[in-house]
Design a protein around this motif. Structure first.
Motif, short mmCIF file in Angstrom:
data_model
loop_
_atom_site.label_atom_id
_atom_site.label_comp_id
_atom_site.label_asym_id
_atom_site.label_seq_id
_atom_site.Cartn_x
_atom_site.Cartn_y
_atom_site.Cartn_z
N GLN A 144 -12.04 85.04 -27.68
CA GLN A 144 -13.29 85.80 -27.72
C GLN A 144 -13.83 85.71 -29.13
N ARG A 145 -15.13 85.43 -29.24
CA ARG A 145 -15.72 85.28 -30.56
C ARG A 145 -15.57 86.57 -31.36
N GLN A 146 -15.04 86.44 -32.59
CA GLN A 146 -14.78 87.61 -33.42
C GLN A 146 -16.06 88.40 -33.64
N GLY A 147 -15.95 89.72 -33.49
CA GLY A 147 -17.11 90.58 -33.76
C GLY A 147 -18.13 90.58 -32.65
N SER A 148 -17.83 89.97 -31.49
CA SER A 148 -18.86 89.87 -30.46
C SER A 148 -18.73 90.94 -29.38
#
Ligand code: ADP
Ligand code: ASP
Ligand code: MG
Length: 429
Positions: free
Chosen positions: A144-148
């Motif tokens: 999962q894209r960090q901070g998303s």
């Protein structure tokens, strides 16, 4: 208290090991046997068989230029599918199991869709499920894209880790969970001196050091993803590569203190995902290389070997290689550049391949380059480009000569003969 790291094993099963329902049931039996020994298990799975290729073809049938985010959402479903099926197959055997997506397993990545790098692993949910007595099946190749994650804590953006990325999921989880072992189950018995599908005389290695394995992977040995070897090396994770079809000793990838005493050439690697581009009669003046390679970099095309010939009459030819999958993109980017700088034209060849000899001791052993070139000449294989590093020598050749090149190099460097150091270790048990 969380589960004991020492009895925790991370296993990874590749796509060919999960190609159909019967194979999934066999993998489940194998997992169940390991579970019966009392081990806590985290099992990373790839998509079934050729699923990832099929999903890519489906996307290509819809559009030439699929959106990177949507493509990752699509590709990640391959691993969701196999993770759920392996979990169900374990239930059918009476083994408690739960499947998790990469995001649920706490894997976050950077933002590069399609070739994301793992930024962090927070496997809280994995630990909880282990403590609940479950075998935890994790969908590989994704995060999962960090901070998303959205403000309500809802799930964020799905990313994928590049082809072969499930290897990296497994090693990253083994490092984060401090697992006692990381086992990569695949369709060959381990790491060989060359791809055993192309070189029948290839010999299985009992042990290979991280540095040599990294170089083999970088030069095209697809058996381990490059990033997985890097992560193993950085985190000191011992990786065992072994067959998912038979019970046979595998290959250990780990720090190799004996590397200096071994044969200088440890193995061969080859890569067909290569194309050669030549710019003809490029004006010989400052700034030209920037004009050529700047736009390629902006387009995300990775340029590998570069050869600039000696100039004559104020012009010079420049040749370089790009991944074959990016050739069309590279041509599109370069056509206008060629016109602007007044070069004579551009030629491309998509029927080349790279062949490399790899060994940690090559840099201080003279004569290996000459032996490689002589062997290829005797085999009638023309060398189009050459590059070297401390641990390898690579030649670009015509793809039609690849099998011949590999077989003759394998024989010339006596790779079928057990390394005396390995032989002594095996005899000692
Ligand atoms: P998986 O589906 O298990 O991830 P891969 O296809 O990614 O399997 O990798 C296994 C394949 O890697 C083997 O079938 C073999 O053809 C290839 N390979 C290339 N070089 C080597 C090598 N040096 N040793 C073992 N296998 C290799
Ligand atoms: N399924 C993905 C691929 O085919 C990831 C993997 O197999 O490791 O590349
Ligand atoms: Mg693989």
């Amino acid at each position: 208290m969380s589960s004991q790291p020492a009895k925790l094993v991370v296993q990874k099963f590749g796509g060919s090991s999960l190609g159909e329902a019967a194979r999934i049931r066999r993998v489940a039996q194998r997992i169940a046997r390991a579970r019966a020994t009392g081990a806590d298990l985290v099992v990373v799975v790839s998509a079934m068989g050729d699923t990832t290729d099929e999903l890519l073809q489906l996307a290509a049938a819809i559009t030439d230029d699929p959106d990177a985010r949507e493509l990752d959402m699509l590709l990640a479903t391959g691993e969701h599918q196999s993770a759920t099926l392996v979990s169900m197959a374990l239930h059918a055997l009476g083994v408690r199991a739960i499947s998790l997506t990469g995001a649920q397993a706490g894997i976050t990545t950077d933002a590069s869709h399609g070739r994301a790098r793992i930024a962090n692993v927070e496997p809280r949910r994995v630990r909880r499920e282990l403590d609940n007595g479950n075998v935890v099946i994790v969908a590989g190749f994704q995060g999962q894209r960090q901070g998303s994650a959205d403000e309500d804590g809802g799930p964020g953006e799905t990313t994928t880790l590049g082809r072969g990325g499930s290897d990296t999921t497994a090693v990253a989880l083994a490092a984060a969970l401090r697992a006692g072992r990381c086992q990569i189950f695949t369709d060959v018995r381990g790491i060989y001196t060359a791809d055993p599908r192309l070189v029948p005389a290839a010999r299985q290695l009992p042990v290979i050091g991280y540095e040599e394995m990294l170089e083999l992977a970088q030069q095209g040995a697809q058996v381990m993803q490059v990033r997985a070897v890097e992560l193993g090396w950085i985190n000191d994770v011992e990786i065992e590569v072994l067959s998912s079809f038979e019970d046979a000793p595998g290959t250990l990838i780990r720090e190799d203190p004996l590397v200096e005493q071994r044969n200088k050439v440890r193995g061969l690697a080859h890569d067909r995902n290569v194309a050669k581009v030549t710019l003809l009669a490029v004006p010989d003046r400052p700034g030209i290389a920037r004009n050529v390679f700047g736009p390629l970099a902006d387009a995300g095309v990775i340029v590998d070997m570069i050869v600039q010939n000696v100039g004559h009459d104020g012009a010079t030819d420049i040749s370089f290689t790009v991944p074959r999958v990016d050739l069309a993109k590279a041509e599109k980017v370069l056509q206008p550049v060629v016109g602007e700088m007044g070069a004579r034209g551009i030629t491309t060849d998509a029927t080349v391949a790279k062949v490399s000899i790899v060994g940690a001791g090559l840099h201080n052993a003279p004569g290996y380059a000459a032996r490689m070139f002589g062997t290829l000449a005797d085999a009638g294989v023309n060398i189009e480009m050459i590059s070297t590093s401390e641990v390898r020598i690579t030649c670009v050749i015509g793809e039609s000569g690849l099998s011949k090149a590999l077989e003759s190099l394998h024989a010339a460097f006596e790779l079928e003969r057990p390394d005396p150091v390995d032989a002594a270790a095996l005899a000692a048990g």
